[in-house]
Each structure stands twice: as structure tokens, then as C-alpha cells.
Scaffold this motif. Sequence first.
Motif, PDB file in Angstrom:
ATOM      1  N   VAL A 279      53.751 -14.839 -19.842  1.00  0.00           N
ATOM      2  CA  VAL A 279      54.659 -13.936 -19.123  1.00  0.00           C
ATOM      3  C   VAL A 279      55.225 -12.890 -20.071  1.00  0.00           C
ATOM      4  CG1 VAL A 279      56.879 -13.802 -17.938  1.00  0.00           C
ATOM      5  CG2 VAL A 279      55.231 -15.564 -17.290  1.00  0.00           C
ATOM      6  N   ARG A 280      55.653 -13.309 -21.243  1.00  0.00           N
ATOM      7  CA  ARG A 280      56.216 -12.362 -22.212  1.00  0.00           C
ATOM      8  C   ARG A 280      55.187 -11.343 -22.679  1.00  0.00           C
ATOM      9  NH1 ARG A 280      59.809 -16.359 -26.145  1.00  0.00           N
ATOM     10  NH2 ARG A 280      61.618 -16.570 -24.731  1.00  0.00           N
ATOM     11  N   ARG A 281      53.931 -11.760 -22.750  1.00  0.00           N
ATOM     12  CA  ARG A 281      52.905 -10.841 -23.250  1.00  0.00           C
ATOM     13  C   ARG A 281      52.526  -9.779 -22.222  1.00  0.00           C
ATOM     14  NH1 ARG A 281      51.066  -7.386 -25.115  1.00  0.00           N
ATOM     15  NH2 ARG A 281      49.280  -7.089 -26.510  1.00  0.00           N
ATOM     16  N   ILE A 282      52.558 -10.130 -20.951  1.00  0.00           N
ATOM     17  CA  ILE A 282      52.041  -9.213 -19.941  1.00  0.00           C
ATOM     18  C   ILE A 282      53.132  -8.436 -19.213  1.00  0.00           C
ATOM     19  CG2 ILE A 282      50.831  -9.104 -17.713  1.00  0.00           C
ATOM     20  CD1 ILE A 282      49.056 -11.382 -18.685  1.00  0.00           C
ATOM     21  N   PHE A 283      54.145  -9.119 -18.703  1.00  0.00           N
ATOM     22  CA  PHE A 283      54.998  -8.499 -17.693  1.00  0.00           C
ATOM     23  C   PHE A 283      56.024  -7.490 -18.203  1.00  0.00           C
ATOM     24  CE2 PHE A 283      53.126 -11.993 -15.358  1.00  0.00           C
ATOM     25  CZ  PHE A 283      52.794 -11.365 -14.161  1.00  0.00           C
ATOM     26  N   PRO A 284      56.621  -7.646 -19.385  1.00  0.00           N
ATOM     27  CA  PRO A 284      57.497  -6.565 -19.840  1.00  0.00           C
ATOM     28  C   PRO A 284      56.759  -5.238 -20.008  1.00  0.00           C
ATOM     29  CG  PRO A 284      57.951  -8.579 -21.053  1.00  0.00           C
ATOM     30  CD  PRO A 284      56.702  -8.835 -20.269  1.00  0.00           C
ATOM     31  N   GLY A 285      55.604  -5.280 -20.671  1.00  0.00           N
ATOM     32  CA  GLY A 285      54.826  -4.056 -20.847  1.00  0.00           C
ATOM     33  C   GLY A 285      54.342  -3.494 -19.526  1.00  0.00           C
ATOM     34  N   LEU A 286      53.909  -4.367 -18.635  1.00  0.00           N
ATOM     35  CA  LEU A 286      53.454  -3.913 -17.326  1.00  0.00           C
ATOM     36  C   LEU A 286      54.582  -3.264 -16.547  1.00  0.00           C
ATOM     37  CD1 LEU A 286      51.388  -3.798 -14.993  1.00  0.00           C
ATOM     38  CD2 LEU A 286      52.133  -6.106 -14.346  1.00  0.00           C
ATOM     39  N   GLY A 287      55.773  -3.874 -16.555  1.00  0.00           N
ATOM     40  CA  GLY A 287      56.900  -3.335 -15.802  1.00  0.00           C
ATOM     41  C   GLY A 287      57.264  -1.923 -16.242  1.00  0.00           C
ATOM     42  N   VAL A 288      57.341  -1.706 -17.556  1.00  0.00           N
ATOM     43  CA  VAL A 288      57.670  -0.369 -18.064  1.00  0.00           C
ATOM     44  C   VAL A 288      56.543   0.609 -17.735  1.00  0.00           C
ATOM     45  CG1 VAL A 288      58.140   0.989 -20.136  1.00  0.00           C
ATOM     46  CG2 VAL A 288      59.161  -1.279 -19.875  1.00  0.00           C
ATOM     47  N   ALA A 289      55.292   0.165 -17.873  1.00  0.00           N
ATOM     48  CA  ALA A 289      54.165   1.046 -17.562  1.00  0.00           C
ATOM     49  C   ALA A 289      54.183   1.479 -16.097  1.00  0.00           C
ATOM     50  CB  ALA A 289      52.848   0.344 -17.888  1.00  0.00           C
ATOM     51  N   LEU A 290      54.574   0.583 -15.212  1.00  0.00           N
ATOM     52  CA  LEU A 290      54.645   0.940 -13.789  1.00  0.00           C
ATOM     53  C   LEU A 290      55.738   1.965 -13.538  1.00  0.00           C
ATOM     54  CD1 LEU A 290      54.138  -2.567 -12.138  1.00  0.00           C
ATOM     55  CD2 LEU A 290      52.492  -0.683 -12.237  1.00  0.00           C
ATOM     56  N   LEU A 291      56.865   1.847 -14.246  1.00  0.00           N
ATOM     57  CA  LEU A 291      57.929   2.841 -14.112  1.00  0.00           C
ATOM     58  C   LEU A 291      57.470   4.205 -14.620  1.00  0.00           C
ATOM     59  CD1 LEU A 291      61.055   0.745 -15.206  1.00  0.00           C
ATOM     60  CD2 LEU A 291      60.421   1.436 -12.887  1.00  0.00           C
ATOM     61  N   VAL A 292      56.757   4.206 -15.741  1.00  0.00           N
ATOM     62  CA  VAL A 292      56.223   5.464 -16.268  1.00  0.00           C
ATOM     63  C   VAL A 292      55.195   6.042 -15.302  1.00  0.00           C
ATOM     64  CG1 VAL A 292      54.876   6.510 -18.135  1.00  0.00           C
ATOM     65  CG2 VAL A 292      56.672   4.847 -18.667  1.00  0.00           C
ATOM     66  N   THR A 293      54.343   5.181 -14.762  1.00  0.00           N
ATOM     67  CA  THR A 293      53.353   5.623 -13.778  1.00  0.00           C
ATOM     68  C   THR A 293      54.036   6.259 -12.575  1.00  0.00           C
ATOM     69  OG1 THR A 293      51.776   3.896 -14.418  1.00  0.00           O
ATOM     70  CG2 THR A 293      51.522   4.843 -12.222  1.00  0.00           C
ATOM     71  N   LEU A 294      55.070   5.614 -12.089  1.00  0.00           N
ATOM     72  CA  LEU A 294      55.810   6.147 -10.943  1.00  0.00           C
ATOM     73  C   LEU A 294      56.425   7.494 -11.289  1.00  0.00           C
ATOM     74  CD1 LEU A 294      56.829   5.619  -8.059  1.00  0.00           C
ATOM     75  CD2 LEU A 294      58.792   4.423  -9.066  1.00  0.00           C
ATOM     76  N   GLY A 295      56.986   7.611 -12.490  1.00  0.00           N
ATOM     77  CA  GLY A 295      57.586   8.881 -12.914  1.00  0.00           C
ATOM     78  C   GLY A 295      56.557   9.997 -12.987  1.00  0.00           C
ATOM     79  N   LEU A 296      55.387   9.713 -13.547  1.00  0.00           N
ATOM     80  CA  LEU A 296      54.339  10.727 -13.630  1.00  0.00           C
ATOM     81  C   LEU A 296      53.831  11.103 -12.239  1.00  0.00           C
ATOM     82  CD1 LEU A 296      52.298   9.400 -16.700  1.00  0.00           C
ATOM     83  CD2 LEU A 296      53.715  11.462 -16.612  1.00  0.00           C
TER      84      LEU A 296
END
Length: 325
Positions: free
Chosen positions: A85-102
Motif C-alpha cells: 500500500v505504501r509503495r503504490i497508493f501515495p504516489g498514485l493518489g498524487v499522480a491522479l490529482l496532477v492528472t486531474l489538474g492537467l
Amino acid sequence: MTLDEAFQARQTCNLDVLRLALAICVIVSHAWPRALGATAMEPLESATQRSLGGWAVGGFFFISGMLITASAQRGTGKTFWIARVRRIFPGLGVALLVTLGLAVAFGATVTVGESVIWFCRAFSLVSIEHRLSEAFAENPLNGVVNGPIWSLFHEIVSYVVCASFVIFGGMRWSWIVVVLAVTATSLAAVHDDLPARFSTFTPLFAAFAWGMVAYIWRNWILLRWEAGLALILLGAVLPWSVGMGAVAMGLVMLVLLAPEVPMSRDVSFGMYIYGWPVAQSIVALIPEIGPVALAGLSVIVTYPFAALSWDLVERPFTTVRRAEV
């Protein structure tokens, strides 16, 4: 040298390099449909019936099969899943926010509520919606904001199978994992006839299962240049769904025999999850860009996103280990 001796000698740094190369292959492969449209043939697709990106994703799953089996064997079920969970989901969560922003910056018309629903669906990995209304509207692949995250669901399911295999004693009899891999490969060979999500999962899990075989049989696997090249050639002439494991094993042999290339950052995951929205943004800014130029520019521009993701998000949440997924 055996595969086990390579692991014991901590000569696995080059697996991080290989995973970075595979992530770059995914970005390069996707440049063709992003620049030319959904019908464009990606590199290797006409020659091998599978794109460069498809082969690369199979390689990711094989390497995960090795490393996740090692991780499951080392710790308890609790520590294993906390690490995942620590390896995947923090990075994924931020990436999704950046994706949404773009996506919003390049035309997406979504309300706050729609944005929250999109984020939750994508973050859960169970019911991903790849499109946002009016995002990148003038791009050849309009609306699609982050395509590659589809594979993460199948990665998690593979973790479940692997952890269950270890918990229920599969490591005691090395032949059982071979049966698992052969069964998965047999299903992969007829995956077109299987239900949709299972059809996608079986070839990927076949590669993952052969990675499990490689780890469990590591004491008997000799690393040889000629064997690595032979496996790559063999896998390349087989159907993708069957040959991925051979190609990936060959690549692993070659990189472990090569001089070690130390990496200060493990940016492969960041390159994988940021590559698509970055490339879509580039196409929106430079509509006339061709696939070759898009591939190169996407890799260059994605790297800072991946590096920041590692430094600020992924690394703080993980215990840094070499070639740890």
C-alpha cells in the motif's frame, strides 16, 4: 553465477534500470496513437502482434513476480500489505490529482463532484474511468487522461494470488509454482475466449507467475549471456501471451550480468503513471508534433514529475530497498 547468487550479492540494482527502461518503452509506444490517433500501429505491433508497450508491461509483471514473491516470503501478511500500500497508493493518489489538474487546464469540463467521483474510481483501481469530458479535446486521443493505470488493478490481483500462495505453503514444494505458471500460460494462450477482465489478466499473470518460478528456482537458474539472448529470441517468435515470460527472463539475465549501474532514484513507477497525461499535454500545446518527437519529448518532460514523485511522495512512504516494487 546463479540468480540466487546475484540476489545474495545485492547485484539487483540493474533491475531498477530495467524497470525504468520498460517504463520508457511504454511512453515511447504510446506516442504513436497519441500523435496519430487510436488506429495508429505502435512500434513492434505489426512484427510481433503486440506493441512495444505491451511487451514492456509484461516485463514489469515478470519482475514483480520475482520481487513480490521475495517480499511475501520475508515478512508477515500484515507487513507485506502495508509495504504494498505504501509503495503504490501515495504516489498514485498524487499522480491522479496532477492528472486531474492537467485535464482541467486543457479543457476538461467537470464539476467538483464529478472530479471527486473520477478520483475515487481511479484510486480504487476497480472501476477506472479513463476519460474526462472535453479534456484534451483537440488531441487525436481526446478525452483520455491517464490510460496506463489500468494495469495496476491486475498487479494488485497478482499480489493477492502470490501472497496466498506463500501463506498457504506453496513455497515448500517448488514444483507447485511451475504448475501454477503452466496453468496460467495455458489460459493465456486462449485468453481471447475468456471473459473481458479475465482475458486481460491471464497473460499478465502468466508473466508474473514465471517471475515467481524464477525466484523460487533461483538456486538452479544459471545466468548466461547466451541463455538470455536465446530466451529473448524464443519468446519473440511465440505469441505475446505465451512468450512474455521467456523474453522477460532473458532481459533479467542480461541486465544482471551487465556492469552495475547505480540509481539515486527509483523513478520507474512515476514515469509510468505520469507519462500519459504529460504527453497528452504536449500534444495539446504542439498539435503538429510527430510520434518520434513526441516520444523523446515526453520522456524528457515526464522525468521531473517522476523524480519529484519519488523524492517527495514515494520515498518518504517506503523503506528504501534495491529493486523493491
